[in-house]
Write a protein that holds these residues in place. Structure first.
Motif, short mmCIF file in Angstrom:
data_model
loop_
_atom_site.label_atom_id
_atom_site.label_comp_id
_atom_site.label_asym_id
_atom_site.label_seq_id
_atom_site.Cartn_x
_atom_site.Cartn_y
_atom_site.Cartn_z
N THR A 125 0.84 -1.21 0.00
CA THR A 125 0.00 0.00 0.00
C THR A 125 0.87 1.26 0.00
O THR A 125 0.65 2.20 -0.76
N PHE A 126 1.88 1.22 0.86
CA PHE A 126 2.77 2.40 0.95
C PHE A 126 3.53 2.62 -0.35
O PHE A 126 3.70 3.76 -0.80
N LEU A 127 3.99 1.52 -0.95
CA LEU A 127 4.72 1.68 -2.22
C LEU A 127 3.82 2.29 -3.28
O LEU A 127 4.22 3.18 -4.03
N ILE A 128 2.58 1.82 -3.32
CA ILE A 128 1.63 2.35 -4.31
C ILE A 128 1.36 3.83 -4.02
O ILE A 128 1.40 4.67 -4.91
N ARG A 129 1.14 4.13 -2.75
CA ARG A 129 0.86 5.52 -2.39
C ARG A 129 2.03 6.43 -2.77
O ARG A 129 1.84 7.54 -3.26
N ARG A 130 3.21 5.97 -2.52
CA ARG A 130 4.38 6.80 -2.79
C ARG A 130 4.64 6.97 -4.27
O ARG A 130 5.00 8.06 -4.72
N ASN A 131 4.52 5.87 -5.02
CA ASN A 131 5.00 5.90 -6.39
C ASN A 131 3.92 6.07 -7.44
O ASN A 131 4.19 6.53 -8.53
N ILE A 132 2.71 5.67 -7.11
CA ILE A 132 1.64 5.81 -8.10
C ILE A 132 0.61 6.83 -7.63
O ILE A 132 0.05 7.57 -8.41
N GLY A 133 0.39 6.87 -6.30
CA GLY A 133 -0.64 7.75 -5.76
C GLY A 133 -0.34 9.23 -5.87
O GLY A 133 -1.24 10.06 -5.80
N HIS A 134 0.94 9.59 -6.03
CA HIS A 134 1.33 11.00 -6.13
C HIS A 134 0.75 11.86 -5.01
O HIS A 134 0.14 12.89 -5.25
N LEU A 135 0.89 11.39 -3.78
CA LEU A 135 0.49 12.22 -2.64
C LEU A 135 1.39 13.44 -2.57
O LEU A 135 2.61 13.31 -2.67
N LYS A 136 0.77 14.59 -2.36
CA LYS A 136 1.53 15.82 -2.35
C LYS A 136 2.59 15.79 -1.23
O LYS A 136 3.69 16.32 -1.38
N ARG A 137 2.20 15.15 -0.12
CA ARG A 137 3.08 15.07 1.03
C ARG A 137 4.43 14.42 0.69
O ARG A 137 5.43 14.68 1.33
N PHE A 138 4.45 13.56 -0.32
CA PHE A 138 5.69 12.86 -0.62
C PHE A 138 6.51 13.55 -1.71
O PHE A 138 7.48 13.01 -2.20
N SER A 139 6.04 14.73 -2.12
CA SER A 139 6.87 15.49 -3.05
C SER A 139 7.34 16.75 -2.35
O SER A 139 7.19 16.90 -1.16
N GLY A 140 7.91 17.68 -3.08
CA GLY A 140 8.45 18.88 -2.46
C GLY A 140 9.92 18.99 -2.77
O GLY A 140 10.57 17.99 -3.11
#
Lengths: 432, 266
Positions: A125-140
């Motif tokens: 789930t975390f891998l998907i969220r990070r790499n496919i989900g494009h959560l704003k929190r994980f960019s910057g």
């Protein structure tokens, strides 16, 4: 026998290397100024139990909280299994806990298997969220290639470890059914028996798989242990001391600088003789060594989740400030300072500093001191204190505050108010 | 009492001259003293105090900035100068209890003055209002009815996250029998108005919008017609936000003290 020797050598090397790197981080943290966090131990233990052990601050984001809880509980409980593997490795035994624990052993192994599945679910789930989900929190801006890779490595390693664990059990289970060699009937395998049919039926192939997975699992864990000091994943250890040493004061309370108190008292009362408060190199912080050890511990505790940045009003309105970047810059810089010491001796100074080389003034002046970042941090990290210390340096050592703030300072000093009104008019509101 | 004539505000100096000691000192703050909009809040706090018969005084021209904006901006020297001068005045009058009209003054005097020799019981005016309501001394009657009005409350950072005061202001609104709604970001998740940390006194750094505009999206989403504030700086930022969103006709920004005074016809 040879296996035991190899195992002991690998184990010793892993422990040695890990202690050495942890020692370096400890040394780096202690390069910070002293601050007293020894008061109120009862409250501190409580805070640690609640926030690190109980993860109460994670609950604000329920999905992440549940997934993180799977990995956390999986990590802690599966460690019992790791303990068994370590003992087996050293003494050449097999499933040594099975005899003394009896029926409980079956329950434990079965439980570990379910936990392993939950960990796998969470990691995917975390891998998907990070790499496919494009959560704003994980960019910057601060989420450059290393922090992104770091996060993925951690998840992938955990997936591999859990897969090895389940495969090992599957092979073991099949060998147990074949009454092969030393594979005693021990454990229950509610999950791995489902993998069983995918494995070959020959005993020697199964033994090969079981041994490979066993070695892969334990070497993987030891390697992962040694990855921690280089990774944001170090939070699994530092979260505990970091919350123990939490700031117990109301968040609105900023520190009063004792060095300034002495000077101000001397100004107001010429007969005042200041107590010796030890050497003060400068007001505020220009570099990481001007920060306290707690600030530096926080930098090593940060796991770059970005909850701070995602709630920062300045960041949300497109300003440069990102509290996560403040922590990551602090960690990068203190690591650099530490490496310099190792390479060039203790008197070495490079010409860099946290201010300007890492954190820009524009970032620092964008902060509203609203404490959203400290509130959001699941492990009580306080980026605001670093920002304030750096502002103190800029204002008191360099006199480089923005012009409008200098005007405000002048007004406070001369009129007793931040605006250009006369002190004599302060009570005029009574006549309105 | 409907005007200030009946509620004459005494200074500490006047009180002492009359040989009297007030129950509580009202720390007005710079905004409350000079900012025209905040002066109205100041007078409403005085009206509430008079209405319930609490004897109080102000420092008048002897009050000076607590040093909060200087401290948040990194000027610890200036902060401690202000603090020590204020503490001298407060201790000189033997002040024990202080109510402030501003969360910044509240936080600074409550948390940062003790270390410099200033020890007082400090409460924010919303806490005083809550206490008065709890004690039955203050109700919401005899004035404007807020019944059914959609009201939302904006948490000031230095009251909420800074000092964990979330309930008092809400209690003060609960007596109104109004339609209270929370914004998406509220309580410990509350979004700053953009004024704190001395931002009030400088232009914001470069970004894609101002923080009070970001906050307006929460206000608009709540569909509230009254935004309750508890800080004069939030008041300024929220009013600017309302103005810039061209919602002045629909949305009123009022301090909790003003709402309380209105509801009681003060």
């Amino acid at each position: 026998m040879i296996g035991q020797v190899i195992f002991i050598i690998i184990l010793a090397a892993a422990i040695y290397l890990f202690s050495k790197n942890v020692g370096k981080i400890r040394r780096n943290i202690l390069l910070g100024r002293d601050t007293d966090r020894s008061d109120n131990p009862a409250e501190r233990w409580k805070t640690m139990a609640k926030i690190a052990l109980g993860q109460t601050k994670m609950t604000k984001r329920p999905l992440a909280a549940v997934m993180h809880f799977f990995i956390y509980v999986g990590f802690i409980i599966i460690n019992i299994e790791v303990l068994e593997i370590l003992i087996d490795g050293v003494f050449g035994s097999h499933r040594i806990f099975s005899a003394p624990l009896g029926g409980l052993y079956n329950l434990l192994i079965g439980g570990f298997e379910f936990l392993a599945v939950l960990v796998l679910v969470a990691c995917f789930t975390f891998l998907i969220r990070r790499n496919i989900g494009h959560l704003k929190r994980f960019s910057g801006v601060e989420m450059t290639s290393w922090p992104r890779s770091d996060a993925n490595y951690i998840l992938i390693i955990e997936i591999l470890l859990m897969t090895a664990f389940l495969t090992m059990n599957a092979a073991d289970h099949k060998l147990q059914l074949l009454n092969f060699g030393h594979y005693i009937k021990a454990g229950s395998f509610p999950v791995s028996q489902l993998i069983g049919p995918l494995l070959p039926d020959s005993a020697s192939a199964l033994e090969m798989i079981e041994r490979c997975c066993w070695w892969f699992h334990i070497i993987g864990i030891l390697a992962f242990l040694n990855y921690l000091p280089y990774s944001k994943h170090f939070h699994i250890l530092l979260a505990f001391p970091n919350t123990y040493y939490s700031n117990l004061n109301p968040k609105g309370k900023f520190t009063n600088m004792q060095s300034v108190t002495n000077e101000v008292k001397a100004m107001l009362d010429p007969s005042f003789v200041p107590e010796n408060t030890g050497e003060i190199s400068r007001f505020g912080a220009k570099d990481v060594t001007d920060l306290t050890w707690k600030n530096l511990m926080e930098a090593y505790t940060c796991t770059e989740c970005g909850r701070c940045t995602s709630v920062c009003p300045s960041n949300q309105t497109g300003k440069l400030l990102s509290p996560r970047k403040i922590m990551m810059d602090t960690r990068d810089r203190i690591t650099e300072v530490g490496n310099n010491l190792d390479k060039n001796g203790k008197d070495y100074k490079d010409d860099k500093s946290l201010l300007d080389n890492y954190i820009s003034r524009e970032e620092l002046w964008a902060c509203t001191t609203c404490n959203a970042c400290t509130e959001a941090c699941p492990v009580n990290i306080n980026p605001l204190e670093i920002i304030t210390e750096m502002r103190r340096y800029i204002v008191m050592e360099e006199s480089q505050a923005p012009a409008s703030l200098n005007n405000m300072f002048g007004n406070v000093e001369n009129n007793g108010a931040p605006w250009k009104y006369s002190q004599a008019d302060r009570f005029n509101w009574k006549d309105l | 009492m409907t005007n200030m004539e009946e509620a004459k505000v005494l200074t500490m100096a006047e009180m002492v001259a009359q040989g009297k000691e007030p129950e509580i000192l009202f720390w007005v703050g710079c905004a409350g003293s000079f900012d025209e909009r905040a002066q109205r809040i100041t007078r409403d706090i005085c009206k509430i105090l008079s209405h319930v018969g609490i004897s109080f005084a102000v420092l008048g021209t002897e009050e000076a900035c607590t040093g909060d904006p200087a401290k948040r901006a990194g000027n610890e020297f200036l902060f401690q100068m202000q603090a020590m001068m204020n503490i001298q005045v407060l201790n000189g009058y033997n002040i024990k209890k202080i109510v402030t009209g501003c969360p910044h003054c509240f936080n600074t005097i409550k948390n940062e003055y003790p270390g410099l020799g200033g020890n007082y019981e400090v409460i924010h005016h919303t806490q005083l209002i809550q206490q008065l309501i709890d004690e039955g001394k203050l109700k919401a009657e005899g004035g404007e009815s807020f019944k059914g009005k959609r009201i939302t409350y904006h948490d000031p950072c230095y009251l909420g996250r800074g000092n964990d005061v979330y309930e008092a202001p809400r209690k003060a609104l609960e007596v109104l029998d109004a339609d209270l709604v929370e914004m998406k970001r509220c309580r410990s998740n509350g979004l700053c108005c953009g004024a704190g940390g001395a931002q009030m006194f400088k232009e914001p750094e470069k970004g894609n919008k101002d923080i009070n505009i970001e906050r307006m999206s929460d206000v608009l989403e709540s569909k509230a017609t009254v935004v309750a504030a508890a800080c004069p700086f939030c008041m300024t930022m929220l009013r600017d936000g309302v103005k810039l969103s061209e919602k002045e006709k629909e949305i009123e920004v009022l301090d909790i003290a003003e709402i309380t005074a209105r509801a009681n016809g003060l």
